[in-house]
Design an enzyme around this catalytic site. Sequence first.
Site, mmCIF file in Angstrom:
data_model
loop_
_atom_site.group_PDB
_atom_site.id
_atom_site.type_symbol
_atom_site.label_atom_id
_atom_site.label_comp_id
_atom_site.label_asym_id
_atom_site.label_seq_id
_atom_site.Cartn_x
_atom_site.Cartn_y
_atom_site.Cartn_z
ATOM 1 N N HIS A 133 13.067 1.650 10.723
ATOM 2 C CA HIS A 133 13.268 0.400 9.963
ATOM 3 C C HIS A 133 12.471 -0.711 10.640
ATOM 4 O O HIS A 133 12.334 -0.736 11.861
ATOM 5 C CB HIS A 133 14.764 0.059 9.922
ATOM 6 C CG HIS A 133 15.063 -1.060 8.982
ATOM 7 N ND1 HIS A 133 14.837 -2.372 9.312
ATOM 8 C CD2 HIS A 133 15.535 -1.052 7.711
ATOM 9 C CE1 HIS A 133 15.179 -3.127 8.273
ATOM 10 N NE2 HIS A 133 15.597 -2.357 7.287
ATOM 11 N N LYS A 165 23.297 -2.453 8.231
ATOM 12 C CA LYS A 165 22.755 -3.108 9.446
ATOM 13 C C LYS A 165 23.907 -3.386 10.428
ATOM 14 O O LYS A 165 24.853 -2.615 10.480
ATOM 15 C CB LYS A 165 21.961 -4.351 9.064
ATOM 16 C CG LYS A 165 20.934 -4.059 7.963
ATOM 17 C CD LYS A 165 19.956 -5.161 7.719
ATOM 18 C CE LYS A 165 18.972 -4.713 6.644
ATOM 19 N NZ LYS A 165 17.893 -5.672 6.428
ATOM 20 N N ASN A 178 22.164 0.032 3.468
ATOM 21 C CA ASN A 178 22.005 -0.159 4.919
ATOM 22 C C ASN A 178 22.833 -1.380 5.320
ATOM 23 O O ASN A 178 22.442 -2.508 5.041
ATOM 24 C CB ASN A 178 20.509 -0.375 5.201
ATOM 25 C CG ASN A 178 20.229 -0.753 6.644
ATOM 26 O OD1 ASN A 178 21.110 -0.665 7.505
ATOM 27 N ND2 ASN A 178 18.995 -1.158 6.913
ATOM 28 N N SER A 232 15.155 -6.817 -0.714
ATOM 29 C CA SER A 232 15.722 -7.723 -1.725
ATOM 30 C C SER A 232 15.984 -7.050 -3.069
ATOM 31 O O SER A 232 15.805 -7.669 -4.117
ATOM 32 C CB SER A 232 14.844 -8.962 -1.886
ATOM 33 O OG SER A 232 14.813 -9.700 -0.665
ATOM 34 N N GLU A 286 9.282 -0.573 2.541
ATOM 35 C CA GLU A 286 9.973 -1.861 2.646
ATOM 36 C C GLU A 286 9.009 -2.908 3.201
ATOM 37 O O GLU A 286 8.810 -2.990 4.421
ATOM 38 C CB GLU A 286 11.166 -1.746 3.600
ATOM 39 C CG GLU A 286 12.213 -0.754 3.153
ATOM 40 C CD GLU A 286 13.565 -1.055 3.785
ATOM 41 O OE1 GLU A 286 14.506 -1.287 3.037
ATOM 42 O OE2 GLU A 286 13.653 -1.085 5.013
ATOM 43 N N GLY A 324 15.542 -9.163 3.148
ATOM 44 C CA GLY A 324 16.495 -10.240 3.384
ATOM 45 C C GLY A 324 16.001 -11.621 2.976
ATOM 46 O O GLY A 324 16.614 -12.626 3.336
ATOM 47 N N GLU A 328 13.196 -3.607 11.356
ATOM 48 C CA GLU A 328 13.951 -4.345 12.375
ATOM 49 C C GLU A 328 13.991 -3.571 13.693
ATOM 50 O O GLU A 328 14.142 -4.157 14.760
ATOM 51 C CB GLU A 328 15.360 -4.662 11.842
ATOM 52 C CG GLU A 328 15.295 -5.733 10.760
ATOM 53 C CD GLU A 328 16.389 -5.687 9.718
ATOM 54 O OE1 GLU A 328 17.425 -5.034 9.949
ATOM 55 O OE2 GLU A 328 16.200 -6.307 8.653
HETATM 56 P P1 PGA Z 1 17.674 -6.332 1.972
HETATM 57 O O1 PGA Z 1 17.366 -5.292 3.150
HETATM 58 O O2 PGA Z 1 18.089 -5.532 0.761
HETATM 59 O O3 PGA Z 1 18.801 -7.183 2.497
HETATM 60 O O4 PGA Z 1 16.415 -7.093 1.727
HETATM 61 C C1 PGA Z 1 16.716 -4.083 2.894
HETATM 62 C C2 PGA Z 1 16.581 -3.279 4.163
HETATM 63 O O5 PGA Z 1 16.307 -3.854 5.223
HETATM 64 O O6 PGA Z 1 16.742 -2.047 4.150
#
Ligand code: PGA
Length: 248
Positions: A96, A12, A10, A211, A166, A172, A98
């Site tokens: 997601h 983003k 992803n 992560s 997640e 992140g 976010e």
């Molecule tokens: P990350 O994000 O691997 O940077 O923690 C995962 C995600 O949001 O899908």
Amino acid sequence: MSTNRLIAGNWKMNGLAADLAEAKALAEALAGEAATTRVALCPPATLIAQMNWQLRDSTVEIGGQDCSDKASGAYTGDISAAMLKDAGANLVILGHSERRAGHGETDADVAARVEAALAAGLEPIICVGETLAEREAGRAVEVVSSQVMASLPESLSGRAFAVAYEPVWAIGTGLTPTLEQIEEVHAAVRAAMVARLSEGGRTAPILYGGSVKPNNAAEILAVLEVGGALVGGASLKATDFLGIIRAA
Ligand code: PGA
């Protein structure tokens, strides 16, 4: 190893045309390797068509990061599932955290987007996950199970899709749950999928996200009911993403 294992990157809101070099490097590195795992990149919508052209001879699949629940019309700034499909995507990330936190998407909104994605022939990757406060209150399993029940429409039965667990606090941050915590929640996600979709909930992969890095991917991917990974930061560079794919 199950054949529906999926490792999805992803990007983003990262990536300009020059960054397509990373997708090219990924495809070149994977060319000729026996594909035991499906690999996908989900770039910003602006790059899907170019990436589709660039990956035309590759097994690497392409996904969007969100889609409208509407088919078309006066919805300035929104992108329909059919548009993603038309640009070259066959997958789409939905719900997601976010999007849920930053754009107020509810479980019902996510379910409506899943319906739209299915109608356009896209395979949804439906995201769920608890916040740190919910985890600390001992509510992770309850919250995630309820998100699965309410975000997965019945029409998913018999269709290709994935669920991604997640934990919001792991995205992140460099933090990850223990392997026991991942196993516990994945078991609960599977139970909720079966409660919601009966037989239709038994085989879709449950991805872990938050992560995932080359140095922790192997142990996470070995956990019972972890059927792949949704990778953010470590999917931006081909070398990092390859480290995760090769750990699968
Ligand atoms: P990350 O994000 O691997 O940077 O923690 C995962 C995600 O949001 O899908």
